[in-house]
Design a protein around this motif. Structure first.
Motif, PDB file in Angstrom:
ATOM      1  N   THR A   1     -24.101   0.096  41.081  1.00  0.00           N
ATOM      2  CA  THR A   1     -24.703   1.428  41.108  1.00  0.00           C
ATOM      3  C   THR A   1     -26.160   1.308  41.528  1.00  0.00           C
ATOM      4  O   THR A   1     -26.880   0.401  41.086  1.00  0.00           O
ATOM      5  CB  THR A   1     -24.622   2.110  39.729  1.00  0.00           C
ATOM      6  OG1 THR A   1     -23.261   2.119  39.280  1.00  0.00           O
ATOM      7  CG2 THR A   1     -25.137   3.531  39.791  1.00  0.00           C
TER       8      THR A   1
ATOM      9  N   ASN B   1     -20.215   0.477  37.225  1.00  0.00           N
ATOM     10  CA  ASN B   1     -20.134   1.853  37.717  1.00  0.00           C
ATOM     11  C   ASN B   1     -20.645   2.784  36.628  1.00  0.00           C
ATOM     12  O   ASN B   1     -19.927   3.147  35.703  1.00  0.00           O
ATOM     13  CB  ASN B   1     -18.684   2.181  38.085  1.00  0.00           C
ATOM     14  CG  ASN B   1     -18.561   3.491  38.852  1.00  0.00           C
ATOM     15  OD1 ASN B   1     -19.390   4.389  38.696  1.00  0.00           O
ATOM     16  ND2 ASN B   1     -17.528   3.599  39.663  1.00  0.00           N
TER      17      ASN B   1
ATOM     18  N   ARG C   1     -23.137   5.352  44.059  1.00  0.00           N
ATOM     19  CA  ARG C   1     -22.205   4.451  43.385  1.00  0.00           C
ATOM     20  C   ARG C   1     -21.417   3.650  44.409  1.00  0.00           C
ATOM     21  O   ARG C   1     -21.006   4.187  45.436  1.00  0.00           O
ATOM     22  CB  ARG C   1     -21.257   5.227  42.469  1.00  0.00           C
ATOM     23  CG  ARG C   1     -21.944   5.914  41.294  1.00  0.00           C
ATOM     24  CD  ARG C   1     -20.942   6.624  40.397  1.00  0.00           C
ATOM     25  NE  ARG C   1     -21.582   7.200  39.220  1.00  0.00           N
ATOM     26  CZ  ARG C   1     -22.081   8.437  39.169  1.00  0.00           C
ATOM     27  NH1 ARG C   1     -21.996   9.216  40.247  1.00  0.00           N
ATOM     28  NH2 ARG C   1     -22.660   8.878  38.082  1.00  0.00           N
TER      29      ARG C   1
ATOM     30  N   GLN D   1     -21.334   5.947  34.920  1.00  0.00           N
ATOM     31  CA  GLN D   1     -20.686   7.245  35.050  1.00  0.00           C
ATOM     32  C   GLN D   1     -21.632   8.424  34.835  1.00  0.00           C
ATOM     33  O   GLN D   1     -21.450   9.489  35.424  1.00  0.00           O
ATOM     34  CB  GLN D   1     -19.506   7.338  34.076  1.00  0.00           C
ATOM     35  CG  GLN D   1     -18.368   6.381  34.405  1.00  0.00           C
ATOM     36  CD  GLN D   1     -17.809   6.617  35.788  1.00  0.00           C
ATOM     37  OE1 GLN D   1     -17.389   7.719  36.128  1.00  0.00           O
ATOM     38  NE2 GLN D   1     -17.811   5.567  36.611  1.00  0.00           N
ATOM     39  N   HIS D   2     -22.621   8.253  33.981  1.00  0.00           N
ATOM     40  CA  HIS D   2     -23.565   9.350  33.735  1.00  0.00           C
ATOM     41  C   HIS D   2     -24.543   9.469  34.897  1.00  0.00           C
ATOM     42  O   HIS D   2     -25.140   8.478  35.319  1.00  0.00           O
ATOM     43  CB  HIS D   2     -24.338   9.119  32.441  1.00  0.00           C
ATOM     44  CG  HIS D   2     -23.465   9.076  31.217  1.00  0.00           C
ATOM     45  ND1 HIS D   2     -22.907  10.193  30.666  1.00  0.00           N
ATOM     46  CD2 HIS D   2     -23.060   8.026  30.454  1.00  0.00           C
ATOM     47  CE1 HIS D   2     -22.191   9.855  29.601  1.00  0.00           C
ATOM     48  NE2 HIS D   2     -22.261   8.547  29.460  1.00  0.00           N
ATOM     49  N   ASP D   3     -24.726  10.683  35.416  1.00  0.00           N
ATOM     50  CA  ASP D   3     -25.641  10.878  36.545  1.00  0.00           C
ATOM     51  C   ASP D   3     -27.090  10.668  36.143  1.00  0.00           C
ATOM     52  O   ASP D   3     -27.901  10.201  36.949  1.00  0.00           O
ATOM     53  CB  ASP D   3     -25.474  12.286  37.123  1.00  0.00           C
ATOM     54  CG  ASP D   3     -24.142  12.460  37.843  1.00  0.00           C
ATOM     55  OD1 ASP D   3     -23.568  11.432  38.273  1.00  0.00           O
ATOM     56  OD2 ASP D   3     -23.690  13.604  37.979  1.00  0.00           O
TER      57      ASP D   3
END
Length: 313
Positions: free
Chosen positions: A228, A183, A223, A185-187
């Motif tokens: 991802t 996953n 996600r 987390q940073h876009d």
């Protein structure tokens, strides 16, 4: 023997490494793959000169030493025309853009002389520039066998020169779609880490301080808990770049048999697709831009992930 077949390499920080091992690493680049046994043959036949009167495979290299390697001309080779389905997205007298399926090798190589995309193009009567070499006619860039998607090949020498220049200048647009483990987390993010041959495994690449500059940009599309879905943009085009970079930051590609985990999503090869390709036409300078949707196998995986929410848990 022509001068352009000669390479001069200098030992940097590999003190004490066997000469044949060090040369095998030093001679690799994105276009040339050479095995340790081939290097040993070059040494045995006097094609390598260095700081000693006679150099041997077992010699230990010392920083600052300079070696000259003469690579013999390859045997004459002609690409066989084969009846292989090829999805041509665009073609004119200078270039051809194709959508390569997963599982198809781009061009012939040692031990793999037939059954490639180039064989299929030749089988369709498409003449490619010979500047890429006998086994790589028209090939200015590649995507891995188990990566699907867009690539452009040069039909004329003018196209080969000008497309190659655009790749060197990093002015080509290349966007990929990928499904990765984890996953993220940073876009968005940038991975700036040099890549070179893995000294422990000649079939792999790795992030190495002595490697070539490599920069990848990523953007999260969706996600799915433990997976991802990403869009990636390449600034550089190193061998296995996306696969190495994503594994390096801890998010290896699903299905990647080399850099990923053993237990993964049901797909044959890495879930990676070259979705968008943009470049200036080599003759007219017109901006050409192509996008192709992800193949059925990746669409199926995305459907599974959407339906399950966290497929594979």
């Amino acid at each position: 023997m022509t001068e352009d077949k000669k390479q001069i390499v200098t030992v940097q920080d590999d003190d004490g490494t066997r000469l044949d091992v060090w040369l095998t690493e030093a001679l690799q680049d994105d276009d040339v793959e050479i095995s340790r046994s081939q290097v040993q043959t070059l040494l045995q036949n006097g094609f390598v000169t260095g700081p000693r009167d006679r150099v041997k495979a077992s010699d230990k290299v010392v920083p600052g030493e300079v070696y000259t390697v003469v690579l013999p001309e390859p045997e004459p080779f002609e690409v066989a025309a084969e009846d292989i389905p090829v999805d041509i997205v665009y073609e004119d007298e200078h270039v051809v853009v194709v959508n390569k399926p997963r599982g198809l090798v781009v061009h012939p190589g040692a031990g793999n002389l037939t059954g490639t995309l180039v064989n299929g193009l030749v089988g369709k009567g498409i003449r490619l520039s010979r500047l890429g070499g006998a086994m790589r006619p028209g090939v200015v860039h590649r995507i891995d066998k188990d990566t699907s998607g867009l690539l452009v090949l040069a039909k004329t020498d003018l196209a080969y020169h000008r497309l190659s220049e655009q790749f060197r200048e990093h002015s080509i647009t290349r966007l990929y779609r990928a499904i990765v483990h984890g996953n993220l987390q940073h876009d968005t993010g940038i991975i700036d880490a040099p890549i070179g041959r893995d000294p422990q495994n000649r079939q792999r690449m790795a992030v190495r301080e002595a490697g070539k500059s490599a920069v990848s940009h990523f953007r999260v599309l969706e996600r799915f808990g433990k997976y991802t879905y990403l869009e990636l943009r390449l600034e550089t085009g190193r061998t296995h770049q996306i696969r190495v970079h994503m594994a390096y930051i801890g998010f290896p590609l699903a299905g990647d048999p080399v850099y990923g985990p053993r237990h993964t999503l049901p797909i044959k090869g890495q879930a990676l697709h070259a979705a968008t390709l943009g470049f200036a036409h080599p003759d007219t300078a017109e901006s050409l831009f192509f996008t192709i949707e992800v193949p059925e196998d990746m669409r199926r995986l995305l459907g599974l992930l959407e339906a399950a929410g966290n497929f594979g848990t």
